[in-house]
Design an enzyme around this catalytic site. Structure first.
Site, PDB file in Angstrom:
ATOM      1  N   GLU A  47       1.207  -1.478   0.147  1.00  0.00           N
ATOM      2  CA  GLU A  47      -0.211   0.070  -0.093  1.00  0.00           C
ATOM      3  C   GLU A  47       0.604   1.284  -0.114  1.00  0.00           C
ATOM      4  OE1 GLU A  47      -1.565  -3.583   2.606  1.00  0.00           O
ATOM      5  OE2 GLU A  47      -0.246  -2.397   2.074  1.00  0.00           O
ATOM      6  N   CYS A  70      -2.284  -3.628   7.478  1.00  0.00           N
ATOM      7  CA  CYS A  70      -2.152  -3.789   8.089  1.00  0.00           C
ATOM      8  C   CYS A  70      -2.690  -2.201   9.062  1.00  0.00           C
ATOM      9  CB  CYS A  70      -0.520  -4.184   7.999  1.00  0.00           C
ATOM     10  SG  CYS A  70       0.030  -3.049   8.203  1.00  0.00           S
ATOM     11  N   CYS A  79      -0.711   0.598   7.424  1.00  0.00           N
ATOM     12  CA  CYS A  79      -0.750   1.460   6.661  1.00  0.00           C
ATOM     13  C   CYS A  79      -1.750   1.668   6.333  1.00  0.00           C
ATOM     14  CB  CYS A  79      -0.919  -0.043   5.643  1.00  0.00           C
ATOM     15  SG  CYS A  79       0.743  -0.986   5.006  1.00  0.00           S
ATOM     16  N   ARG A 179      13.445 -25.541  -4.736  1.00  0.00           N
ATOM     17  CA  ARG A 179      13.924 -25.426  -3.634  1.00  0.00           C
ATOM     18  C   ARG A 179      14.006 -23.705  -2.957  1.00  0.00           C
ATOM     19  NH1 ARG A 179      18.162 -29.818  -2.894  1.00  0.00           N
ATOM     20  NH2 ARG A 179      16.536 -31.985  -2.188  1.00  0.00           N
ATOM     21  N   THR A 191      17.464 -40.802   5.539  1.00  0.00           N
ATOM     22  CA  THR A 191      17.510 -40.376   4.551  1.00  0.00           C
ATOM     23  C   THR A 191      18.772 -39.615   4.530  1.00  0.00           C
ATOM     24  OG1 THR A 191      15.199 -39.459   3.337  1.00  0.00           O
ATOM     25  CG2 THR A 191      16.647 -38.325   2.349  1.00  0.00           C
TER      26      THR A 191
END
Length: 354
Positions: A47, A70, A79, A179, A191
């Protein structure tokens, strides 16, 4: 609003833990006089950028924004005060901000000062854009993307504990681009022991450090693991249990290599995710292995599935994806299918946007 949503998406991968937000200022006679988006956490909100571009032309105008403005003092000012001071007559917002610090208070502030407020235009698109932020605010955990590469017969490895390369170069490039946009990537200790991955985003630009997470109840991660040899890529967070964390012989060597140990409240994956939420991790790419995938599915924690299906056939001796569970990629919401070289990407929401 479509233009505001377009601008909001330009901040992808750079605003976390803040949401993606876009704003457009339209004068009383229907001319776009200002537009902007939230570019980085800690910097000016959408904004503010749009109002700055509009200048005096914002007086009497309509401000379209993808999220409730906000009303609290964070790293930047509220804002709503800027909107009122600029003389904006009407605010059209896609959706209410689920952040407890806002959550309707921004709209109330504007209405109390004579600004007309309309809410709900393109709400579903706005929520979809910010699913990680909404999940963190509403559920107190990151948005979880289950990622797996499978053979055409639904296997993820030739055998338990055996490293099996399946995807093509084209699929690998796509996976590393993904990623580069998430807050964190996670695997189980199995893993780490089987594949010894670095868990980095290679060949793709990433502006912020990538958190690498290991779910390791027994602290089996070896201090020599390759993920601990790349501190420049981002922090390595090992989430474990209180019993394992109390053992200095297991914990000290890992911390000496730079690992950050987090202790979950119990043995559930949800408790582990809550520790990551406390670190403001909004989005988590869950790359496996089978045990972690199964635990996330069983606890109802998988929000999105991304499968790279390859033409390989591993046969009945291979490790299946989510065995004995009611999972079908055909049931995914907003399902998308895309060819990546010889492989096929299938992705979509498990429950739809929420």
């Amino acid at each position: 609003m479509e233009r505001a949503l377009f601008h909001a998406a330009r901040g992808a991968g750079r605003t976390s833990p803040n949401p993606l937000v876009g704003a457009v200022v339209v004068s009383a006679d229907g001319v776009v006089v200002g537009q902007g988006f939230h570019q980085r956490a800690g910097e000016a909100h959408a904004e503010v950028h749009a109002l700055a571009e509009a200048g005096s032309r914002a007086r009497g105008a309509t401000l379209y924004c993808t999220l409730e403005p906000c009303c609290h003092q964070g790293r930047t000012g509220p804002c709503v005060s800027r909107i009122v001071d600029a003389g904006v007559a009407r605010v059209v917002a896609a959706v209410e901000d689920p952040n407890p610090a806002v959550c309707g208070r921004g709209f109330a502030f504007l209405r109390e000062r004579g600004v007309t407020v309309d809410v709900g235009l393109a709400a579903e698109n706005a929520v979809t854009l910010n699913q990680p932020f909404f999940t963190l605010m509403r559920e107190g955990r990151p948005f979880v993307v289950l990622k797996a590469a499978t053979s055409v017969d639904g296997r993820i490895a030739e055998a338990s504990g055996r490293r099996t390369r399946l995807t093509s170069a084209a699929a690998n490039r796509h996976a590393h681009r993904v990623r580069a946009e998430v807050d964190a990537i996670a695997v189980g200790s199995g893993t780490i022991l089987a594949d010894d991955p670095e868990l980095t985003a290679r060949g793709a630009y990433r502006e912020r450090p990538l958190a690498r997470v290991v779910f390791d109840r027994r602290l089996r991660t070896p201090a020599r693991a390759r993920v601990l040899s790349t501190p420049e890529a981002g922090p390595v967070i090992i989430v474990t249990t209180a019993a394992a964390a109390s053992r200095a012989d297991l914990r000290a060597p890992l911390e000496a290599r730079g690992a950050q140990i987090e202790v979950a409240a119990d043995h559930t994956l949800r408790a582990a995710l809550q520790r990551l939420a406390a670190r403001q991790v909004e989005s988590l790419l869950l790359e496996g292995g089978a045990a972690v995938h199964g635990a996330a599915w069983d606890e109802g924690l998988v929000d999105y599935v991304r499968l790279y299906v390859t033409p390989h056939v591993l046969g009945p001796g291979g490790v299946p994806l989510l065995p004995d569970r009611a999972f079908s990629s055909a049931a995914l919401h907003q399902r998308r299918v895309m060819a990546l070289g010889p492989d096929v990407l299938i992705e979509g929401y498990v429950h739809g946007t929420r």
